[in-house]
Design an enzyme around this catalytic site. Structure first.
Site, PDB file in Angstrom:
ATOM      1  CB  VAL A  82      -0.923  -0.308   1.388  1.00 24.17           C
ATOM      2  CG1 VAL A  82      -1.892  -1.249   1.096  1.00 24.17           C
ATOM      3  CG2 VAL A  82      -0.481  -0.035   2.479  1.00 24.17           C
ATOM      4  CD  GLU A  83       0.797   4.709   3.420  1.00 17.96           C
ATOM      5  OE1 GLU A  83       1.846   5.961   3.455  1.00 17.96           O
ATOM      6  OE2 GLU A  83       0.341   4.352   4.656  1.00 17.96           O
ATOM      7  N   GLY A  84       1.821   2.947  -2.422  1.00 18.37           N
ATOM      8  CA  GLY A  84       2.719   2.778  -3.364  1.00 18.37           C
ATOM      9  C   GLY A  84       3.350   1.640  -3.146  1.00 18.37           C
TER      10      GLY A  84
END
Length: 835
Positions: A497-499
């Site tokens: 997640v988050e990139g």
């Protein structure tokens, strides 16, 4: 002689960073002296005169330089610089540059790093951690949360709301805590050592929800209405960015808002008709306020401008008609609220745009500014928390677990696994604190946030895997006793997640950093983009030659550093690690050189060269984490007991840096440049920087086994209890008792080893499960004193209890299955969503 003296003077001036009139005078004097020794030979006069003339033109500038050099060079540079999409151009404008800029410069100012104000906790923040955070951790039963409730229990939700956990970063004036970023990181980290689901529930509203966007960009009306409600928990927020088809490509967001007029509270107002389909959205199933990133269009030109307005951030109340949420994802058997949200033609007024109508089309900049903050805090804190739990629990387990009559912590194979657990945890913590300190100083570290998110989640995976190797069968059996299972299962969440880490490493870190942190590239890109040819040439002329000198200087410093192993580099003497400073400076120069060579040779093709970009990112990661280790040791006053960890971290980073730089050069996409780069960076070969040796590794492994201050430093901030009924407490209780009864158990083992074979067979039976009988025998033989018998029995019972695992009979398994079935929710799917 004149030519050689002139060339030598040029190299010295470049190395020393001297230019302008001073350099021109030195070169003229060098030329005259050289020609004097050459007896004013005609060939020497011609060659040295031509070289001097070119040098003076480049040094002193003027119209001749602009016409003959700068104009043609600008055309060439335009063809080499990477072309930026709109989102990438916005990314370059977001965030600020701090220590990452020093590393890209090739000549980091180490004193600036040491003098930078570190993050610290106020008395109020520490009291909150020692009070409500400690109490919250005590309320969290991860097994019950995950396998029985599939949610945080209602009393936990209430406690979180009532104690302001959703308003940690909201100002006191708006009803929040107004805490520092360091405090935010410490709070999330401590909760994560108890429950990943609990930590995610707390961290999202404070870092990835609409709250921070409202604080930074909201109108006064929006702040006054929403922030107190968010701080008190009356509103539960989520922010929805990821779309099923767009993934991490923000430029491809299909979710849209159409400018139109509609009914709002009985009045016709100008607004947006919003359609969206988002997934993987944390807190979406329970959110009452949904933040959205959408693309806004104005086909009827109601606003009088372009019909394509761009990415915009809006707020959608959950109770509006057409808003859908409630189905849940279950991320790797963690049960924090996560799920899809969607809606079709949901009308909102312009007042629901974060920042009001003036912020139409500015959503991507807003997101980048705020995501750099959240990405620096949330997952790096989770990764560090996992490392601290692994260090505390695995070090304790290794001490108390015995095989062949010895603690397994004495086995070299086990020490080899304990070593990176301790070393990487110290490194993660140092990098976390370095970056949180930047945030507290007002820095918006877009590049360090990507570095930290990528590396801490990656090291979390390394640490937890090593911990599982040590704990072995004790760690793979699911049940209330397991203290590693949830962290092990949660590892892919942080990676993804988050990139996602693949994207972050191969595209974001170097792709963004090479331009954002470079001292000259941004100005050159801006010059290349100017339509006025004369103005563009003037601007380019003012920066390109400084860039050229910068590159030449870094090439010289890299070469001389390779010949001398950095010994000519200036460095602080604090901590007695001067050679490490010098090697890092040497490799920073090499990294800066490789950055310039990459941009000039690969240019616009950099996006497609993701292996190259990824290796450059790896080099920056090692430079950053080595810097963080140095900074952390400095802030703690260079305690001697932390030296093994510091040396291990620096040797590891330098060894990795050397290997990654070597791989980078060997695989450089322009084959003709490989040998020149190898000669400049490794003139004596890629040698001399070995990783930690076995002796140092053993000392590092012992830091989490022995009950010393450095063990407490590594686990600092971890939730700790020694209750024998708690998953972690059971191990810590046994660890405490094992240390307390060490001498007794040593006497017992010595006595056993001295017995004959017949006695040993009998004693072996007693040592299996009859601990009471074994203690009675030891007392009868006067091996153990009478007053010690109770303590020894308690310790033996605790040591045996540690190695026990959970077992479920048929009815127990059925009960778990019934519980899971009762909590399972039907997944509601939005219309037209693809499989």
């Amino acid at each position: 002689m004149s030519v050689l003296l002139l060339l030598a003077s040029i190299l010295v001036l470049i190395y020393l960073g001297i230019g302008g009139t001073t350099a021109a005078i030195v070169l003229c004097l060098a030329t005259v002296v050289g020609l004097f020794y050459d007896h004013w030979h005609l060939l020497s006069l011609i060659v040295s005169g031509a070289l001097l003339a070119v040098s003076l033109i480049l040094l002193l500038g003027g119209d001749l330089r602009k016409q003959r050099f700068s104009g043609p060079l600008l055309c060439w540079v335009r063809s080499r610089l990477p072309r930026l999409s709109d989102t990438e151009a916005e990314a370059l404008k977001s965030g600020t540059v701090d220590w990452d800029g020093e590393l890209f410069s090739g000549q980091p100012d180490w004193q600036r790093l040491l003098d930078a104000t570190p993050g610290h906790l106020s008395i109020e923040e520490q009291a909150f951690i020692d009070g409500p955070v400690e109490e919250l951790c005590g309320m969290l039963d991860d097994w019950a949360i995950t396998h029985e409730h599939y949610d945080l229990p209602a009393p936990v939700w209430k406690f979180i709301r009532d104690n302001g956990f959703f308003g940690l970063m909201i100002s006191r004036e708006m009803g929040g805590k107004g805490f520092s970023h360091t405090a935010h990181s410490e709070i999330v980290m401590k909760i994560s050592t108890r429950s990943v689901s609990g930590a995610v529930t707390v961290m999202v509203p404070n870092s990835l929800g609409p709250g921070e966007l409202l604080m930074e960009y909201g109108t006064d009306e929006q702040k006054n209405h929403y922030l107190p409600r968010l701080a008190s928990g009356k509103e539960i927020p989520c922010f929805a960015l990821t779309s099923p088809v767009a993934g991490s490509d923000a430029g491809a967001i299909p979710d849209k808002g159409i400018v139109c007029k509609g009914d709002w509270n009985g009045e016709e107002v100008l607004g947006l008709k919003v359609t969206w389909n988002k997934r993987y959205i944390t807190l979406a199933p329970v959110a009452t306020l949904i933040g959205l990133a959408i693309k806004v269009y104005d086909p009827d030109r109601l606003l009088g401008g372009d019909d394509d307005i761009g990415v915009t951030c809006v707020l959608i109340p959950r109770d509006l008609d057409g808003v859908n949420a409630g189905a849940r994802h279950l991320p790797m058997n963690t049960v924090f609220m996560n799920g899809p949200t969607w809606g079709t033609d949901v009308f909102i007024p312009m007042d629901q745009i974060i920042g009001g109508q003036d912020m139409l089309g500015k959503g991507w900049t807003m997101l980048l500014e705020c995501l750099s903050i959240g990405r620096s805090i949330s997952l790096p804190a989770l990764g560090t928390g996992a490392g601290k739990v692994a260090s505390l629990a695995t070090g304790s387990y290794a001490l108390v677990r015995e095989q062949f009559g010895r603690s397994i912590s004495q086995f070299e194979g086990v020490q080899e696994a304990l070593e990176p657990i301790a070393g990487y945890t110290y490194m993660m913590d140092a990098a976390r604190l370095l970056t949180a300190g930047m945030l507290d100083r007002g820095v918006r570290p877009s590049v360090p946030s990507a570095v930290l998110k990528y590396r801490n989640t990656d090291l979390m995976r390394e640490v937890i895997n090593h911990a599982m190797d040590v704990v072995a069968g004790r760690g793979v059996i699911t049940g209330p006793r397991n203290f590693l299972a949830r962290a092990y299962q949660a590892v892919p969440i942080g990676i993804t997640v988050e990139g996602a880490n693949i994207l972050t490493r191969s595209l974001m870190i170097f792709g963004q950093g090479a331009i954002r942190c470079h001292p000259f590239i941004v100005e050159e890109i801006e010059a290349a983009g100017m339509e006025d040819k004369r103005a563009a040439t003037d601007r380019f002329d003012g920066v390109f030659y400084r860039h050229l000198a910068h590159t030449a200087r870094n090439a010289l410093r890299a070469f001389i550093g390779g010949l001398t192993f950095g010994r000519l580099e200036s460095a602080p003497r604090l901590g007695d690690i001067r050679p490490c400073y010098q090697q890092l400076s040497r490799f920073s120069a090499a990294f800066a050189l490789m950055t310039d060579v990459t941009l000039l040779s690969v240019g616009g093709g950099l996006k497609a060269r993701q292996r190259l970009s990824g290796r450059m990112a790896d080099c920056l990661v090692q430079l950053y984490y080595a810097s963080a280790v140095i900074k952390q040791w400095h802030e703690e006053g260079y305690p001697p007991d932390q030296r093994p960890l510091v040396e291990w971290g620096l040797k590891t980073c330098l060894n990795n840096l050397q290997q990654q730089m070597r791989e980078l050069i060997i695989n450089f996409p322009v084959a003709a440049l490989r040998w020149p780069l190898r000669l400049l960076v490794f003139p004596l070969g890629a040698t001399g920087l070995n990783g930690p040796d076995d002796r140092l590794g053993t000392r590092v492994a012992e830091t989490i086994v022995r009950d010393t201050p450095v063990r407490h430093r590594i686990s600092r901030g971890c939730y700790v209890n020694d209750s024998p009924d708690d998953p972690l407490g059971r191990v810590l209780n046994a660890y405490r008792l094992a240390n307390k009864t060490h001498d007794m158990r040593e006497r017992l083992h010595t006595a056993i080893r001295s017995r004959n074979e017949d006695e040993l067979d009998a004693i072996a039976l007693l040592m299996g499960h009859q601990r009471q009988e074994l203690v009675d025998w030891a007392c009868e033989q006067q091996i153990i004193k009478d007053e010690e018998c109770g303590q020894l029995l308690e310790a033996l019972e605790a040591l045996y209890d540690v190695i026990r695992v959970d077992a479920f009979d048929a009815e127990g398994i059925k009960k778990l299955a019934r519980c899971a079935k009762g909590k399972r929710q039907v997944v509601e799917r939005p219309p037209k969503e693809e499989d």
